[in-house]
Design a protein around this motif. Sequence first.
Motif: not given
Length: 162
Positions: A13-18
């Motif tokens: 999820x954090x990588x998708x934000x990035x």
Amino acid sequence: ATMEEYAKQPREQRLQRLERTADALAAAIKGQSSAVLAKRPDAKNLAGVEVVCHLRDVEEAFGARFQMFLAMDDVKLLPADPDRWAVERQYLRNDAAEALAAFRVRREESLDLFKKLSEAEWQRTCIHPLFGRITIDQIVGLMAWHDDNHLDQLKRALAGGI
């Protein structure tokens, strides 16, 4: 959401934000004049172009830092001075589209690196000046929070508010 809430999100999820940040920046600045992008909402808040330049420069700094984290144990990070960067690098004189293009390249480099990390590498640490010992995995949470924080700041700047 707070930094702590971002830290609790699954890594994916954090990588998708990035992954979404460059497109979100592009959408926010699309059709905005240079004058609007260079207008600060007040004396202490960044103009739109300054936000984009800040994200570009932070991404570049982290790219170099990630290489150090992987090569050395417990690298001690020096504090950055983003306000000084804005003045010394003349953010208000930068072209927002060019800054965004550079950010996009640097972010892709970071994302490519993240895709190649082993689980052990995700747990490599550095010593952050504010947060102490922190893993690469935790830094990705900070980056996601940082992106959202500055995207909100950019939208407020373009709306003329703080």
